[in-house]
Design a protein around this motif. Structure first.
Motif, PDB file in Angstrom:
ATOM      1  N   PHE A 156      -6.271   1.787 -12.026  1.00  0.00           N
ATOM      2  CA  PHE A 156      -6.942   2.284 -10.826  1.00  0.00           C
ATOM      3  C   PHE A 156      -6.750   3.789 -10.703  1.00  0.00           C
ATOM      4  N   ASN A 157      -7.831   4.502 -10.457  1.00  0.00           N
ATOM      5  CA  ASN A 157      -7.810   5.960 -10.357  1.00  0.00           C
ATOM      6  C   ASN A 157      -7.923   6.368  -8.899  1.00  0.00           C
ATOM      7  N   PHE A 158      -6.811   6.752  -8.326  1.00  0.00           N
ATOM      8  CA  PHE A 158      -6.824   7.162  -6.923  1.00  0.00           C
ATOM      9  C   PHE A 158      -7.630   8.441  -6.730  1.00  0.00           C
ATOM     10  N   GLU A 168       1.486  -3.635 -11.828  1.00  0.00           N
ATOM     11  CA  GLU A 168       1.497  -2.509 -12.762  1.00  0.00           C
ATOM     12  C   GLU A 168       0.147  -2.373 -13.470  1.00  0.00           C
ATOM     13  N   GLN A 169      -0.451  -3.507 -13.835  1.00  0.00           N
ATOM     14  CA  GLN A 169      -1.765  -3.480 -14.478  1.00  0.00           C
ATOM     15  C   GLN A 169      -2.811  -2.882 -13.543  1.00  0.00           C
ATOM     16  N   GLU A 199       6.221 -11.806 -12.650  1.00  0.00           N
ATOM     17  CA  GLU A 199       4.817 -11.891 -13.052  1.00  0.00           C
ATOM     18  C   GLU A 199       3.920 -11.130 -12.087  1.00  0.00           C
ATOM     19  N   LEU A 200       4.207 -11.233 -10.803  1.00  0.00           N
ATOM     20  CA  LEU A 200       3.430 -10.487  -9.803  1.00  0.00           C
ATOM     21  C   LEU A 200       3.625  -8.990  -9.975  1.00  0.00           C
ATOM     22  N   GLY A 201       4.857  -8.599 -10.317  1.00  0.00           N
ATOM     23  CA  GLY A 201       5.136  -7.183 -10.561  1.00  0.00           C
ATOM     24  C   GLY A 201       4.348  -6.648 -11.742  1.00  0.00           C
TER      25      GLY A 201
END
Length: 236
Positions: A189-191, A183-184, A177-179
């Protein structure tokens, strides 16, 4: 380590690869060095090519031809350098790339992953049994403290490795679930947008540092990701 051990042995006397192999096997050095017979002969060939050892003669034993080597002056210097470098190495690694792996396990089939982890645990337990056997053979009440610690440290390391993998199985669903949440976050997120930021605030500088750690996949990448999520969730 194989080159160091060969040079050390040939610094004592000229001999052939088979004798070095038998010495490693009979003294239990295999548990530390993980040296296989093929790697010994490969290393001998490389050392000869680099003129750190030289061929003295060849002896025939039945159908076998044994090549007798001796160390050269260059080999003696190399041995000293190698010993100095080995002396400066860490005794036990303080971190492992495997610590980052759990956050990616949602990309594997659970049944397959659990099977692999269980097999690895069995392998670790076999190694633990092997070390305990040699501990019982080598360590006595008259042994030096260093000899005792030489066996205790790897055994403690193996015990914790077994516990870590057993806990991985125990908390597998929560880890998955943390993984998925990670991923979400990555997907949203745009680096590149972060790169274009013109703010010179301390917080944005810290965000840039954390981003670099994550992209470099360093041993601190998971902690960096957690801190980055916190910073982005609570902008100043």
């Amino acid at each position: 380590m194989v080159r160091t051990l060969i040079l050390y042995y040939l610094n004592i006397k000229a001999t052939h690869g088979y004798e070095i192999q038998k010495f490693i096997q009979e003294t239990g050095l295999e548990q530390w060095t993980q040296i296989k017979s093929g790697s010994i002969y490969y290393a001998l060939s490389k050392l000869e090519k680099h003129e750190e050892i030289t061929l003295v003669k060849e002896e025939t034993h039945g159908s076998r031809v044994r090549r007798i080597y001796q160390i050269t002056g260059l080999g003696k210097k190399t041995l000293h350098t190698m010993l100095e470098e080995k002396l400066n190495e860490e005794l036990m690694p303080s971190a492992s790339e495997k610590f980052v792996l759990p956050s990616m396990l949602n990309r594997l089939d659970k049944e397959t992953a659990i099977e692999i982890i269980n097999q690895h645990i069995q392998n670790l337990k076999a190694r633990e049994d092997y070390w305990r056997y040699w501990q019982s053979m080598k360590v006595t009440k008259d042994s030096l403290k260093l000899d005792k610690l030489t066996f205790e440290l790897p055994l403690v390391n193996l015990e914790y490795a077994i516990k870590w993998h057993e806990t991985l199985i125990e908390e597998y669903d929560s880890i998955i679930e943390l993984g998925k949440k990670q991923e979400q976050f990555i997907a949203g997120f745009n680096f590149d947008a972060l790169e274009e930021s013109h703010s010179l605030s301390n917080q944005n500088n810290r965000i840039s540092e954390l981003k670099k750690k994550i992209l470099d996949q360093s041993q601190d990448s998971k902690m960096a990701l957690d801190e980055l999520i916190t910073l982005l969730s609570n902008p100043q």
